[in-house]
Write a protein that holds these residues in place. Sequence first.
Motif, PDB file in Angstrom:
ATOM      1  N   ILE A   1      20.836   0.673 -26.722  1.00 21.35           N
ATOM      2  CA  ILE A   1      22.143   0.996 -27.286  1.00 21.35           C
ATOM      3  C   ILE A   1      23.034   1.384 -26.120  1.00 21.35           C
ATOM      4  N   LEU A   2      24.074   0.598 -25.888  1.00 16.25           N
ATOM      5  CA  LEU A   2      25.042   0.883 -24.835  1.00 16.25           C
ATOM      6  C   LEU A   2      26.313   1.419 -25.468  1.00 16.25           C
ATOM      7  N   CYS A   3      26.893   2.410 -24.838  1.00 16.56           N
ATOM      8  CA  CYS A   3      28.105   3.035 -25.352  1.00 16.56           C
ATOM      9  C   CYS A   3      29.203   2.938 -24.304  1.00 16.56           C
ATOM     10  N   ILE A   4      30.426   2.746 -24.780  1.00 16.49           N
ATOM     11  CA  ILE A   4      31.585   2.655 -23.890  1.00 16.49           C
ATOM     12  C   ILE A   4      32.424   3.909 -24.108  1.00 16.49           C
ATOM     13  N   GLY A   5      32.589   4.696 -23.032  1.00 20.60           N
ATOM     14  CA  GLY A   5      33.303   5.968 -23.137  1.00 20.60           C
ATOM     15  C   GLY A   5      34.793   5.833 -22.886  1.00 20.60           C
ATOM     16  N   LEU A   6      35.575   6.682 -23.546  1.00 23.02           N
ATOM     17  CA  LEU A   6      37.032   6.762 -23.332  1.00 23.02           C
ATOM     18  C   LEU A   6      37.688   5.392 -23.395  1.00 23.02           C
ATOM     19  N   ASN A   7      37.340   4.625 -24.444  1.00 23.51           N
ATOM     20  CA  ASN A   7      37.828   3.248 -24.532  1.00 23.51           C
ATOM     21  C   ASN A   7      38.989   3.085 -25.493  1.00 23.51           C
ATOM     22  N   TYR A   8      39.535   4.183 -25.999  1.00 20.39           N
ATOM     23  CA  TYR A   8      40.756   4.133 -26.802  1.00 20.39           C
ATOM     24  C   TYR A   8      41.829   4.914 -26.062  1.00 20.39           C
ATOM     25  N   SER A   9      42.981   4.304 -25.876  1.00 17.57           N
ATOM     26  CA  SER A   9      44.034   4.953 -25.099  1.00 17.57           C
ATOM     27  C   SER A   9      44.440   6.283 -25.709  1.00 17.57           C
ATOM     28  N   ASP A  10      44.502   6.362 -27.048  1.00 16.03           N
ATOM     29  CA  ASP A  10      44.930   7.603 -27.696  1.00 16.03           C
ATOM     30  C   ASP A  10      43.829   8.665 -27.650  1.00 16.03           C
ATOM     31  N   HIS A  11      42.554   8.255 -27.619  1.00 17.92           N
ATOM     32  CA  HIS A  11      41.463   9.225 -27.475  1.00 17.92           C
ATOM     33  C   HIS A  11      41.417   9.767 -26.046  1.00 17.92           C
ATOM     34  N   ALA A  12      41.603   8.899 -25.058  1.00 19.74           N
ATOM     35  CA  ALA A  12      41.650   9.367 -23.670  1.00 19.74           C
ATOM     36  C   ALA A  12      42.749  10.409 -23.502  1.00 19.74           C
ATOM     37  N   ALA A  13      43.891  10.171 -24.148  1.00 22.05           N
ATOM     38  CA  ALA A  13      45.007  11.113 -24.047  1.00 22.05           C
ATOM     39  C   ALA A  13      44.651  12.461 -24.646  1.00 22.05           C
ATOM     40  N   GLU A  14      43.931  12.478 -25.789  1.00 23.18           N
ATOM     41  CA  GLU A  14      43.628  13.757 -26.428  1.00 23.18           C
ATOM     42  C   GLU A  14      42.623  14.575 -25.614  1.00 23.18           C
ATOM     43  N   THR A  15      41.801  13.898 -24.807  1.00 24.27           N
ATOM     44  CA  THR A  15      40.844  14.615 -23.971  1.00 24.27           C
ATOM     45  C   THR A  15      41.446  15.036 -22.632  1.00 24.27           C
ATOM     46  N   GLY A  16      42.654  14.544 -22.352  1.00 28.56           N
ATOM     47  CA  GLY A  16      43.287  14.860 -21.079  1.00 28.56           C
ATOM     48  C   GLY A  16      42.785  14.011 -19.931  1.00 28.56           C
ATOM     49  N   ALA A  17      42.024  12.949 -20.249  1.00 25.54           N
ATOM     50  CA  ALA A  17      41.454  12.098 -19.207  1.00 25.54           C
ATOM     51  C   ALA A  17      42.373  10.917 -18.910  1.00 25.54           C
ATOM     52  N   GLU A  18      42.334  10.467 -17.673  1.00 23.73           N
ATOM     53  CA  GLU A  18      43.036   9.253 -17.305  1.00 23.73           C
ATOM     54  C   GLU A  18      42.289   8.055 -17.901  1.00 23.73           C
ATOM     55  N   PRO A  19      43.000   7.064 -18.445  1.00 23.59           N
ATOM     56  CA  PRO A  19      42.308   5.870 -18.926  1.00 23.59           C
ATOM     57  C   PRO A  19      41.500   5.239 -17.797  1.00 23.59           C
ATOM     58  N   PRO A  20      40.256   4.861 -18.064  1.00 22.11           N
ATOM     59  CA  PRO A  20      39.409   4.320 -16.998  1.00 22.11           C
ATOM     60  C   PRO A  20      39.892   2.951 -16.511  1.00 22.11           C
ATOM     61  N   SER A  21      39.627   2.669 -15.249  1.00 20.13           N
ATOM     62  CA  SER A  21      40.001   1.372 -14.681  1.00 20.13           C
ATOM     63  C   SER A  21      38.937   0.314 -14.954  1.00 20.13           C
ATOM     64  N   GLU A  22      37.727   0.743 -15.276  1.00 23.43           N
ATOM     65  CA  GLU A  22      36.640  -0.135 -15.699  1.00 23.43           C
ATOM     66  C   GLU A  22      35.940   0.540 -16.870  1.00 23.43           C
ATOM     67  N   PRO A  23      35.256  -0.254 -17.718  1.00 26.82           N
ATOM     68  CA  PRO A  23      34.514   0.372 -18.814  1.00 26.82           C
ATOM     69  C   PRO A  23      33.498   1.389 -18.307  1.00 26.82           C
ATOM     70  N   ILE A  24      33.448   2.535 -18.988  1.00 25.45           N
ATOM     71  CA  ILE A  24      32.449   3.564 -18.708  1.00 25.45           C
ATOM     72  C   ILE A  24      31.244   3.288 -19.595  1.00 25.45           C
ATOM     73  N   ILE A  25      30.108   3.000 -18.977  1.00 23.73           N
ATOM     74  CA  ILE A  25      28.893   2.686 -19.735  1.00 23.73           C
ATOM     75  C   ILE A  25      27.935   3.868 -19.679  1.00 23.73           C
ATOM     76  N   PHE A  26      27.443   4.285 -20.843  1.00 26.06           N
ATOM     77  CA  PHE A  26      26.319   5.222 -20.892  1.00 26.06           C
ATOM     78  C   PHE A  26      25.388   4.762 -21.998  1.00 26.06           C
ATOM     79  N   THR A  27      24.227   5.361 -22.094  1.00 24.05           N
ATOM     80  CA  THR A  27      23.251   4.911 -23.079  1.00 24.05           C
ATOM     81  C   THR A  27      22.965   5.978 -24.128  1.00 24.05           C
ATOM     82  N   LYS A  28      22.609   5.492 -25.281  1.00 22.90           N
ATOM     83  CA  LYS A  28      22.096   6.313 -26.381  1.00 22.90           C
ATOM     84  C   LYS A  28      20.681   5.805 -26.607  1.00 22.90           C
ATOM     85  N   GLN A  29      19.698   6.665 -26.567  1.00 26.70           N
ATOM     86  CA  GLN A  29      18.311   6.218 -26.643  1.00 26.70           C
ATOM     87  C   GLN A  29      17.967   5.712 -28.053  1.00 26.70           C
ATOM     88  N   ILE A  30      16.947   4.823 -28.106  1.00 21.28           N
ATOM     89  CA  ILE A  30      16.623   4.123 -29.345  1.00 21.28           C
ATOM     90  C   ILE A  30      16.229   5.083 -30.466  1.00 21.28           C
TER      91      ILE A  30
END
Length: 282
Positions: free
Chosen positions: A73-102
């Motif tokens: 299971i692969l997850c893409i972090g901060l991939n909605y512009s409006d969600h990135a804004a609510e967290t105070g994070a800059e929109p990523p320049s590349e997809p942020i990949i992390f994993t969720k274990q099976i």
Amino acid sequence: MKLLRYGPLGQEKPGVLDADGKIRDLSGHVADIAGEVLSPKGLQALKAIDPASLPVVGGEQRYGSPVAGVSKILCIGLNYSDHAAETGAEPPSEPIIFTKQINALCGPNDEVEQPRGSDALDWEVELAVIIGSRAKYVSQSDAMDYVAGFAVMNDVSERTFQTKRQGQWTKGKSHDTFGPLGPWLVTKDEVADPHALDMWLDVNGERRQTGNTNTLIFNVPHVVSYCSQFMTLMPGDVITTGTPPGVGMGMKPPQYLKVGDVMTLGIAGLGEQKQTVVAARD
């Protein structure tokens, strides 16, 4: 088609939802919704079956994860512009990949466990992409050829574990039941535009998230192609593509889930989920 798996945990059978909303048993044709069944050839064979010829499954049924044989299971972090804004994070320049274990994968209406030591249990309604064919170094222009379909996922997260316990995000994302998926896999031919889907999530009947996949920073072909540059994607793999604003962490002050809370969520055309939070089991 709306492909699903029904029955007790660990004993799920393959099925399809007919036009009247009835579950039809597919176990006479396929062993499970997995592997080659998810390929273009496999899906075409299922599409050729008249649902009316299949046995009706009666009574109340538990829905399991709509896909089996998931290798990752692969997850893409901060991939909605409006969600990135609510967290105070800059929109990523590349997809942020992390994993969720099976072990996190579960049915769409199964109970969600609050881990021991948890004080920041959060919700995230997300569009999940289900891979149908082996994908390695695929281009964005070809990426959709490797997609079997789409499903709803609740990317349940423990924010203290995720952000304050050092290291990767994975340990805040991977507790048992942190990946409700389904209720069904909707094949891509029935989703006119995966980038124009309304999505929502309520907690105890109060709206928390309202969004649309049109605010994705990196769209589905981009995400599938990008992930395939770093690892081979296999049939049944799940890529969950990010969440719109309204998560508990982004509220002022933050608000988190507790035992007894109920989450309901859905995405237009892909179905709805409902989970009750319970204390973690051994």
